[in-house]
Design a protein around this motif. Sequence first.
Motif, PDB file in Angstrom:
ATOM      1  N   GLY A   1      -6.542   0.740   6.503  1.00  0.00           N
ATOM      2  CA  GLY A   1      -5.528   1.528   7.191  1.00  0.00           C
ATOM      3  C   GLY A   1      -5.314   1.039   8.608  1.00  0.00           C
ATOM      4  N   LEU A   2      -6.402   0.716   9.257  1.00  0.00           N
ATOM      5  CA  LEU A   2      -6.312   0.182  10.619  1.00  0.00           C
ATOM      6  C   LEU A   2      -5.554  -1.156  10.621  1.00  0.00           C
ATOM      7  CD1 LEU A   2      -9.333  -0.020  13.084  1.00  0.00           C
ATOM      8  CD2 LEU A   2      -7.625  -1.796  12.979  1.00  0.00           C
TER       9      LEU A   2
ATOM     10  N   ASP B   1       0.793  -1.233   0.000  1.00  0.00           N
ATOM     11  CA  ASP B   1       0.000   0.000   0.000  1.00  0.00           C
ATOM     12  C   ASP B   1       0.825   1.284   0.000  1.00  0.00           C
ATOM     13  OD1 ASP B   1      -1.342   0.011   3.408  1.00  0.00           O
ATOM     14  OD2 ASP B   1       0.628   0.498   2.649  1.00  0.00           O
ATOM     15  N   ARG B   2       2.124   1.166  -0.296  1.00  0.00           N
ATOM     16  CA  ARG B   2       2.928   2.375  -0.379  1.00  0.00           C
ATOM     17  C   ARG B   2       3.584   2.585  -1.730  1.00  0.00           C
ATOM     18  NH1 ARG B   2       6.216   3.074   5.290  1.00  0.00           N
ATOM     19  NH2 ARG B   2       4.376   3.335   6.600  1.00  0.00           N
TER      20      ARG B   2
ATOM     21  N   SER C   1      -1.797  -1.074   9.718  1.00  0.00           N
ATOM     22  CA  SER C   1      -0.900  -0.298  10.570  1.00  0.00           C
ATOM     23  C   SER C   1      -0.026  -1.206  11.432  1.00  0.00           C
ATOM     24  CB  SER C   1      -1.708   0.623  11.475  1.00  0.00           C
ATOM     25  OG  SER C   1      -2.378  -0.129  12.471  1.00  0.00           O
TER      26      SER C   1
ATOM     27  N   HIS D   1     -11.613   1.375   3.039  1.00  0.00           N
ATOM     28  CA  HIS D   1     -10.248   1.899   2.968  1.00  0.00           C
ATOM     29  C   HIS D   1      -9.722   2.255   4.357  1.00  0.00           C
ATOM     30  CE1 HIS D   1     -10.525   2.635  -1.534  1.00  0.00           C
ATOM     31  NE2 HIS D   1      -9.379   2.046  -1.373  1.00  0.00           N
TER      32      HIS D   1
END
Lengths: 191, 191
Positions: A158-159, A108-109, A162, A154
């Motif tokens: 993210g949660l 995701d980066r 992490s 989305h």
Amino acid sequence: MAGRAGSDRRAEILRAAADLFAARGFHGVSIDDLGRAVGTSGPALYRHFPGKEALLAAILLEVSERLAADGKERAEAWIDDPRRALEELLRGHIRFALTEPALITVHDRELDNVPEPHRRRIRRLQRGYVEQWVSVLARLRPEADPPTLRAAVHAAFGLLNSTPHSAQELAPDPMAELLLAMGRAALLAGD
Amino acid sequence: MAGRAGSDRRAEILRAAADLFAARGFHGVSIDDLGRAVGTSGPALYRHFPGKEALLAAILLEVSERLAADGKERAEAWIDDPRRALEELLRGHIRFALTEPALITVHDRELDNVPEPHRRRIRRLQRGYVEQWVSVLARLRPEADPPTLRAAVHAAFGLLNSTPHSAQELAPDPMAELLLAMGRAALLAGD
DNA sequence: CCCTGATGTTAGCGATCATTAACCGCGGAG
DNA sequence: CTCCGCGGTTAATGATCGCTAACATCAGGG
């Protein structure tokens, strides 16, 4: 144990590359770094991949395919029980995030660094995965409109993703339980 | 003191740098890119900052300070109402994430590229901010142990900070409401 | 026995990077 | 007026980058 060394090489390179890309970012890792990580010189990698970007593309493609296939399988297995389907999607994603933190991080980066032929395919797979979640969630929250559900999914990713960054606070097992509880609560939060 | 004009330039550079770093990563942006973004040549930046890393350090320091100060203010203003304090922490963080997506992105991705003198300070500020949340949350969930709470707070940050990447799905206002509801539900999820 | 394909090596190429050097216009203080 | 420091310029420097070239090793099949 030099038995099956040959064909493992590709996977070994991809794993090392994912670790380095996750830790320092695509542009923060050189070809020589990548070679050194698998015990060879830098240019040796060109025997296995056409270039640095191809390494990244291969990593992202494999991750996107795994996530999408796994999501599809789980969602379809519980097609008539959306509550359970959501639970399974959460468990699958959490297991992946905890097992392969480097892959999740790169996934995701670094999409922007993948050149165009492959980027489109990866995006398609990612979008399909998101829609898998959205369609399950839509049956649990019929009052919410699709854009809201997409944004919620989305945010939930993210949660869940992490974890790699906060990692060492908790052992994997309680961490999985915590993420499951938080993800479920977040996705089902009416308002 | 020529405070105003000079510091405008400095702030302008920092803002442009944050946008570029967020979009392409620290190593994906060159000094010439940064100069071009503020209408000058690359080396002109050395009149304002000693180097590229100093730019990043300044960005991260300012962000960490703003978050920590804002968090402290809100938490102390509602010292006797932890429910409301959490609400305020959430609102403050969400407002920041929606208003300054580039700053939030750089803040939680690029710390490793800050050289050591400043990195320690930034880490301290970040940890203080997390502990602010943890101490509020501890009063709402007395049964949970601190490592779990810390992990939960990190996960919630992952949720709130995911906005920049999913962005355009929703208008800012409903997005803020969605994130508030999801963050609150996630943090208060018993299990 | 050689030939060949797979998989390494080192050397080197051109591009790009962060940074420094050397120079310059200009606005305001003395 | 003059001077000087602030904020800009272009050119150059040395390092590093991705990648290619040229060559080496070695296993196995004819």
